[in-house]
Design a protein around this motif. Structure first.
Motif, PDB file in Angstrom:
ATOM      1  N   PHE A   1       0.816  -1.210   0.000  1.00 43.65           N
ATOM      2  CA  PHE A   1       0.000   0.000   0.000  1.00 43.65           C
ATOM      3  C   PHE A   1       0.850   1.260   0.000  1.00 43.65           C
ATOM      4  CE2 PHE A   1      -2.238   3.249   2.603  1.00 43.65           C
ATOM      5  CZ  PHE A   1      -3.240   3.551   1.703  1.00 43.65           C
ATOM      6  N   GLU A   2       1.819   1.341   0.915  1.00 46.49           N
ATOM      7  CA  GLU A   2       2.622   2.561   1.012  1.00 46.49           C
ATOM      8  C   GLU A   2       3.455   2.794  -0.241  1.00 46.49           C
ATOM      9  OE1 GLU A   2       4.684  -0.531   3.710  1.00 46.49           O
ATOM     10  OE2 GLU A   2       2.679  -0.039   3.093  1.00 46.49           O
ATOM     11  N   SER A   3       3.913   1.732  -0.902  1.00 48.21           N
ATOM     12  CA  SER A   3       4.659   1.876  -2.151  1.00 48.21           C
ATOM     13  C   SER A   3       3.750   2.376  -3.271  1.00 48.21           C
ATOM     14  CB  SER A   3       5.293   0.548  -2.560  1.00 48.21           C
ATOM     15  OG  SER A   3       6.222   0.144  -1.586  1.00 48.21           O
ATOM     16  N   ALA A   4       2.518   1.892  -3.287  1.00 48.81           N
ATOM     17  CA  ALA A   4       1.552   2.346  -4.292  1.00 48.81           C
ATOM     18  C   ALA A   4       1.274   3.836  -4.118  1.00 48.81           C
ATOM     19  CB  ALA A   4       0.259   1.556  -4.186  1.00 48.81           C
ATOM     20  N   VAL A   5       1.156   4.278  -2.867  1.00 50.01           N
ATOM     21  CA  VAL A   5       0.914   5.700  -2.608  1.00 50.01           C
ATOM     22  C   VAL A   5       2.092   6.530  -3.120  1.00 50.01           C
ATOM     23  CG1 VAL A   5       0.678   7.439  -0.793  1.00 50.01           C
ATOM     24  CG2 VAL A   5      -0.636   5.322  -0.660  1.00 50.01           C
ATOM     25  N   ARG A   6       3.311   6.098  -2.802  1.00 47.43           N
ATOM     26  CA  ARG A   6       4.495   6.852  -3.253  1.00 47.43           C
ATOM     27  C   ARG A   6       4.582   6.892  -4.778  1.00 47.43           C
ATOM     28  NH1 ARG A   6       7.238   3.644   0.487  1.00 47.43           N
ATOM     29  NH2 ARG A   6       6.991   4.540   2.537  1.00 47.43           N
ATOM     30  N   ALA A   7       4.309   5.764  -5.425  1.00 46.77           N
ATOM     31  CA  ALA A   7       4.373   5.712  -6.887  1.00 46.77           C
ATOM     32  C   ALA A   7       3.334   6.638  -7.507  1.00 46.77           C
ATOM     33  CB  ALA A   7       4.170   4.281  -7.375  1.00 46.77           C
ATOM     34  N   GLN A   8       2.123   6.614  -6.972  1.00 50.31           N
ATOM     35  CA  GLN A   8       1.072   7.492  -7.493  1.00 50.31           C
ATOM     36  C   GLN A   8       1.420   8.952  -7.255  1.00 50.31           C
ATOM     37  OE1 GLN A   8      -2.111   7.010  -9.166  1.00 50.31           O
ATOM     38  NE2 GLN A   8      -0.816   5.294  -9.704  1.00 50.31           N
ATOM     39  N   ARG A   9       2.035   9.232  -6.121  1.00 48.34           N
ATOM     40  CA  ARG A   9       2.424  10.613  -5.781  1.00 48.34           C
ATOM     41  C   ARG A   9       3.419  11.136  -6.814  1.00 48.34           C
ATOM     42  NH1 ARG A   9       3.251  15.162  -4.364  1.00 48.34           N
ATOM     43  NH2 ARG A   9       3.946  15.929  -2.355  1.00 48.34           N
ATOM     44  N   ARG A  10       4.347  10.279  -7.245  1.00 49.73           N
ATOM     45  CA  ARG A  10       5.315  10.689  -8.278  1.00 49.73           C
ATOM     46  C   ARG A  10       4.613  10.924  -9.613  1.00 49.73           C
ATOM     47  NH1 ARG A  10       8.421   6.948  -5.495  1.00 49.73           N
ATOM     48  NH2 ARG A  10       7.909   5.260  -6.939  1.00 49.73           N
ATOM     49  N   GLN A  11       3.575  10.127  -9.892  1.00 49.48           N
ATOM     50  CA  GLN A  11       2.853  10.264 -11.159  1.00 49.48           C
ATOM     51  C   GLN A  11       1.864  11.420 -11.142  1.00 49.48           C
ATOM     52  OE1 GLN A  11       1.017   6.539 -12.155  1.00 49.48           O
ATOM     53  NE2 GLN A  11       2.941   5.427 -12.067  1.00 49.48           N
ATOM     54  N   GLN A  12       1.390  11.768  -9.950  1.00 50.99           N
ATOM     55  CA  GLN A  12       0.396  12.829  -9.833  1.00 50.99           C
ATOM     56  C   GLN A  12       0.857  13.875  -8.817  1.00 50.99           C
ATOM     57  OE1 GLN A  12      -2.721   9.590  -9.202  1.00 50.99           O
ATOM     58  NE2 GLN A  12      -3.915  11.312  -9.965  1.00 50.99           N
ATOM     59  N   PRO A  13       1.953  14.569  -9.111  1.00 53.72           N
ATOM     60  CA  PRO A  13       2.424  15.571  -8.150  1.00 53.72           C
ATOM     61  C   PRO A  13       1.360  16.649  -7.941  1.00 53.72           C
ATOM     62  CG  PRO A  13       3.608  15.760 -10.231  1.00 53.72           C
ATOM     63  CD  PRO A  13       2.729  14.547 -10.325  1.00 53.72           C
ATOM     64  N   GLY A  14       1.238  17.073  -6.716  1.00 51.43           N
ATOM     65  CA  GLY A  14       0.274  18.130  -6.406  1.00 51.43           C
ATOM     66  C   GLY A  14      -1.107  17.625  -6.035  1.00 51.43           C
ATOM     67  N   ASP A  15      -1.348  16.316  -6.121  1.00 49.69           N
ATOM     68  CA  ASP A  15      -2.651  15.769  -5.733  1.00 49.69           C
ATOM     69  C   ASP A  15      -2.784  15.872  -4.214  1.00 49.69           C
ATOM     70  OD1 ASP A  15      -4.554  13.809  -4.696  1.00 49.69           O
ATOM     71  OD2 ASP A  15      -4.718  13.112  -6.757  1.00 49.69           O
ATOM     72  N   PRO A  16      -3.734  16.675  -3.718  1.00 54.68           N
ATOM     73  CA  PRO A  16      -3.830  16.897  -2.276  1.00 54.68           C
ATOM     74  C   PRO A  16      -4.114  15.632  -1.463  1.00 54.68           C
ATOM     75  CG  PRO A  16      -5.608  18.045  -3.430  1.00 54.68           C
ATOM     76  CD  PRO A  16      -4.719  17.426  -4.466  1.00 54.68           C
ATOM     77  N   ALA A  17      -4.895  14.703  -2.001  1.00 54.30           N
ATOM     78  CA  ALA A  17      -5.198  13.473  -1.264  1.00 54.30           C
ATOM     79  C   ALA A  17      -3.948  12.611  -1.124  1.00 54.30           C
ATOM     80  CB  ALA A  17      -6.310  12.697  -1.958  1.00 54.30           C
ATOM     81  N   LEU A  18      -3.152  12.537  -2.184  1.00 55.80           N
ATOM     82  CA  LEU A  18      -1.920  11.758  -2.121  1.00 55.80           C
ATOM     83  C   LEU A  18      -0.907  12.410  -1.191  1.00 55.80           C
ATOM     84  CD1 LEU A  18      -1.659  10.682  -5.835  1.00 55.80           C
ATOM     85  CD2 LEU A  18      -1.809   9.155  -3.873  1.00 55.80           C
ATOM     86  N   GLU A  19      -0.827  13.727  -1.200  1.00 56.39           N
ATOM     87  CA  GLU A  19       0.061  14.438  -0.278  1.00 56.39           C
ATOM     88  C   GLU A  19      -0.349  14.151   1.166  1.00 56.39           C
ATOM     89  OE1 GLU A  19       0.076  18.583  -1.337  1.00 56.39           O
ATOM     90  OE2 GLU A  19       1.066  18.179  -3.254  1.00 56.39           O
ATOM     91  N   ARG A  20      -1.639  14.198   1.424  1.00 56.64           N
ATOM     92  CA  ARG A  20      -2.174  13.912   2.766  1.00 56.64           C
ATOM     93  C   ARG A  20      -1.825  12.489   3.190  1.00 56.64           C
ATOM     94  NH1 ARG A  20      -8.155  14.358   2.487  1.00 56.64           N
ATOM     95  NH2 ARG A  20      -8.602  12.698   3.928  1.00 56.64           N
ATOM     96  N   LEU A  21      -2.022  11.558   2.289  1.00 57.86           N
ATOM     97  CA  LEU A  21      -1.720  10.155   2.585  1.00 57.86           C
ATOM     98  C   LEU A  21      -0.237   9.954   2.869  1.00 57.86           C
ATOM     99  CD1 LEU A  21      -3.655   7.750   0.231  1.00 57.86           C
ATOM    100  CD2 LEU A  21      -3.309   7.519   2.675  1.00 57.86           C
ATOM    101  N   GLU A  22       0.601  10.557   2.057  1.00 59.54           N
ATOM    102  CA  GLU A  22       2.036  10.391   2.248  1.00 59.54           C
ATOM    103  C   GLU A  22       2.457  10.913   3.625  1.00 59.54           C
ATOM    104  OE1 GLU A  22       5.550  10.251  -0.875  1.00 59.54           O
ATOM    105  OE2 GLU A  22       4.789  12.288  -0.574  1.00 59.54           O
ATOM    106  N   ARG A  23       1.907  12.028   4.037  1.00 56.19           N
ATOM    107  CA  ARG A  23       2.207  12.566   5.380  1.00 56.19           C
ATOM    108  C   ARG A  23       1.733  11.602   6.470  1.00 56.19           C
ATOM    109  NH1 ARG A  23       0.370  17.261   3.082  1.00 56.19           N
ATOM    110  NH2 ARG A  23      -1.601  17.136   4.179  1.00 56.19           N
ATOM    111  N   LEU A  24       0.562  11.008   6.282  1.00 57.45           N
ATOM    112  CA  LEU A  24      -0.005  10.097   7.281  1.00 57.45           C
ATOM    113  C   LEU A  24       0.798   8.806   7.406  1.00 57.45           C
ATOM    114  CD1 LEU A  24      -3.754  10.512   6.332  1.00 57.45           C
ATOM    115  CD2 LEU A  24      -2.724  11.167   8.526  1.00 57.45           C
ATOM    116  N   LEU A  25       1.439   8.397   6.345  1.00 58.06           N
ATOM    117  CA  LEU A  25       2.154   7.126   6.345  1.00 58.06           C
ATOM    118  C   LEU A  25       3.569   7.239   6.909  1.00 58.06           C
ATOM    119  CD1 LEU A  25       1.075   5.649   2.899  1.00 58.06           C
ATOM    120  CD2 LEU A  25       0.046   5.300   5.144  1.00 58.06           C
ATOM    121  N   ARG A  26       3.991   8.424   7.248  1.00 61.17           N
ATOM    122  CA  ARG A  26       5.355   8.599   7.808  1.00 61.17           C
ATOM    123  C   ARG A  26       5.397   8.134   9.227  1.00 61.17           C
ATOM    124  NH1 ARG A  26       6.241  14.484   5.393  1.00 61.17           N
ATOM    125  NH2 ARG A  26       6.386  13.837   3.259  1.00 61.17           N
TER     126      ARG A  26
END
Length: 85
Positions: free
Chosen positions: A60-85
């Motif tokens: 799951f966390e790898s999928a979030v990081r990969a999507q974040r790289r593909q969709q920079p600036g997506d607020p939901a992905l940014e939020r998720l990445e912060r939560l997973l730290r």
């Protein structure tokens, strides 16, 4: 998707640990469908995310990081990445 449904279900006590007949949680299905806003809401509310594997074997966390790289600036992905730290 209907983004207003998840907060309503959570407000009414939906069980974040519940799984379907295949053993998959709401967080799994949110990630499977790339509904990152719903996934972030579930993680914020305490859904267990460690150990979730998507069908392609991606954690799951790898999928979030990969999507974040593909969709920079997506607020939901940014939020998720912060939560997973």
């Amino acid at each position: 998707t209907h983004p207003e449904v998840l907060p309503l279900l959570l407000a009414r006590g939906a069980d974040l640990k519940a799984v379907d007949m295949a053993g998959q949680s709401a967080l799994y299905w949110a990630a499977f469908h790339r509904n990152w806003a719903a996934a972030a809401t579930l993680v914020e509310r305490g859904a267990a995310w460690r150990g979730i594997q998507l069908p392609d074997g991606t954690a799951f966390e790898s999928a979030v990081r990969a999507q974040r790289r593909q969709q920079p600036g997506d607020p939901a992905l940014e939020r998720l990445e912060r939560l997973l730290r």
